[in-house]
Design an enzyme around this catalytic site. Structure first.
Site, PDB file in Angstrom:
ATOM      1  N   VAL B  90      12.492  -3.878   5.344  1.00  0.00           N
ATOM      2  CA  VAL B  90      12.957  -5.236   5.026  1.00  0.00           C
ATOM      3  C   VAL B  90      11.837  -6.251   5.279  1.00  0.00           C
ATOM      4  O   VAL B  90      11.571  -7.140   4.467  1.00  0.00           O
ATOM      5  CB  VAL B  90      14.234  -5.604   5.822  1.00  0.00           C
ATOM      6  N   CYS B  91      11.148  -6.081   6.420  1.00  0.00           N
ATOM      7  CA  CYS B  91      10.060  -7.017   6.764  1.00  0.00           C
ATOM      8  C   CYS B  91       8.946  -6.962   5.726  1.00  0.00           C
ATOM      9  O   CYS B  91       8.367  -7.999   5.372  1.00  0.00           O
ATOM     10  CB  CYS B  91       9.478  -6.667   8.131  1.00  0.00           C
ATOM     11  N   SER B  92       8.650  -5.761   5.251  1.00  0.00           N
ATOM     12  CA  SER B  92       7.544  -5.600   4.298  1.00  0.00           C
ATOM     13  C   SER B  92       7.859  -6.232   2.956  1.00  0.00           C
ATOM     14  O   SER B  92       6.953  -6.446   2.142  1.00  0.00           O
ATOM     15  CB  SER B  92       7.231  -4.107   4.111  1.00  0.00           C
ATOM     16  N   ASP B  93       9.144  -6.499   2.708  1.00  0.00           N
ATOM     17  CA  ASP B  93       9.531  -7.164   1.459  1.00  0.00           C
ATOM     18  C   ASP B  93      10.097  -8.554   1.738  1.00  0.00           C
ATOM     19  O   ASP B  93      10.961  -9.027   1.003  1.00  0.00           O
ATOM     20  CB  ASP B  93      10.555  -6.315   0.695  1.00  0.00           C
TER      21      ASP B  93
END
Lengths: 202, 198
Positions: B90-93
């Site tokens: 989620v963080c990476s997107d």
């Protein structure tokens, strides 16, 4: 997960509640199971009719309510699963626009091949923002709750599906590719070849 | 007793299946992301409130210079975006989405600052993988999670919540969003709150 279940089956008698739990929820959640990513499987879901009149005309829709894939007037539908948050989708937006132009500028293809984008986990605002940012001319739809994304096998973004019309109102997947388009001409050529649709190269 | 154990096993099987359900991760990361699965939505208690002065802090940043929150006073609104952990789905997107929204933040005279409890080398490699970011990213690694803790968004496992704090030019907290860690906050919500700042 399969190992866990097999282990359990060997050691214990499977309780009906466990079986129901596994069959119902497990199939909903596991990528690639119960989804429609396999070739030659029918795929259908509904989308809200576009507010943009040109997009409605492009898709051959006459009503303002939700429509199913089968109602799109085309022989081939290309679906891009994208996300506003995905760096590759951002990078590839220009190539996908070129793909759309290639189709629209070809008289033998423009009525037969339609392109849409579905923003996985994106809100209407995010989809509209992406559309405006990259001047996207084809219809984009939001899939805020990932319901379509789950249905098609939780693919990574961007992912491209080629769907061919079988019968009157059922589309089946004949093409499925994750990652970049890179070369829009080559991409279209491959897609058309796989679909069996003839292109007169106008 | 046996039946209860079997039912619990069934629930566990469901939860495992659920945790494997991925978000629409970008293909850019290949198989290099660690998926922590479905997490407890919120696991901390806020220690700050809207209308209060935002606690000042100084943290090392990827730009190479320490960043002090109070240095923006009178100059810019600030949006702090806390993300739980680098190299997770989620963080990476999340931040790559803000990468194309610079114009929106500029429009509302707001500086965007990313904060993570990861150390600088990790943040460096991770943001490089995204293709770089236009905004500065600060490391709240040491003393571990001290700023996250001050704001009340440090979870019990040592990562921060997925949280957003909007601070106006007077240094006052104007908006706080501590959302479900498993979900990205909607950009539309952020823009609505940015509008209210001016």
């Amino acid at each position: 997960m399969r190992i866990l279940l097999n282990d359990f089956l060997l050691k214990k008698r499977l309780h009906p509640l466990v079986l129901i739990c596994f069959l119902f929820f497990g199939n909903l959640c596991l990528p690639g199971q119960g989804g429609c990513t396999d070739k030659e499987k029918p795929l259908d879901f509904t989308l809200s009719a576009p507010k943009n009149a040109d997009h409605k005309t492009y898709l051959g829709l006459t009503r303002d309510d939700r429509f199913s894939l089968g109602q799109i007037k085309a022989e081939i539908v290309i679906i891009e699963i994208f996300s506003m948050y995905c760096p590759v989708c951002q990078r590839e937006a220009a190539n996908v626009n070129t793909l759309f132009d290639l189709i629209q500028n070809n008289r033998s293809l423009r009525e037969k091949v339609k392109l849409i984008g579905i923003g996985a986990g994106n809100s209407d605002f995010e989809v509209d923002f992406f559309k405006e940012k990259y001047t996207i001319k084809f219809p984009l739809f939001s899939d805020t709750d990932f319901s379509i994304h789950k249905k098609i096998g939780e693919v990574r973004t961007p992912h491209f599906f080629g769907l061919a019309l079988k019968g009157d109102c059922e589309y089946t997947i004949f093409y499925s590719q994750s990652g970049e388009v890179s070369d829009p001409e080559k991409f279209l050529e491959t897609l058309l070849k796989d679909s069996g649709l003839k292109n007169s190269h106008e | 007793m046996n039946d209860i154990r079997i039912i619990i096993a069934g629930i566990l099987i469901f939860l495992i299946g659920f945790s494997e359900s991925a978000i629409a991760g970008s293909a850019v990361y290949g198989n290099r992301l660690y998926n922590p699965g479905q997490l407890k939505p919120v696991d901390s208690r806020l220690t700050v409130k809207i209308g209060e002065k935002a606690p000042d802090f100084t943290l090392p940043s990827l730009s190479g210079k320490p960043v002090r929150l109070s240095s923006f006073l009178g100059e810019k609104n600030v949006m702090l975006t806390f993300i739980p952990a680098a190299w997770t789905p989620v963080c990476s997107d999340q931040w790559p989405g803000y990468n194309i929204a610079k114009g929106l933040f500029d429009q509302y005279d707001t500086s965007l600052i990313g904060i993570s409890v990861d150390n600088l080398p990790t943040l460096f490699a991770w943001t490089r993988e995204m293709g770089g970011l236009w905004f500065d990213v600060l490391s709240d690694f040491w003393p571990h999670g001290s700023v996250s803790s001050t704001y009340g968004v440090l979870r019990t496992d040592g990562v921060s919540e997925r949280a957003i704090f909007l601070i106006d030019k007077k240094g006052i907290l104007r908006f706080i969003h501590v959302g479900d860690i498993n979900l990205r906050p909607d950009l539309g919500m952020i823009v609505n709150e940015l509008k209210k700042l001016n």
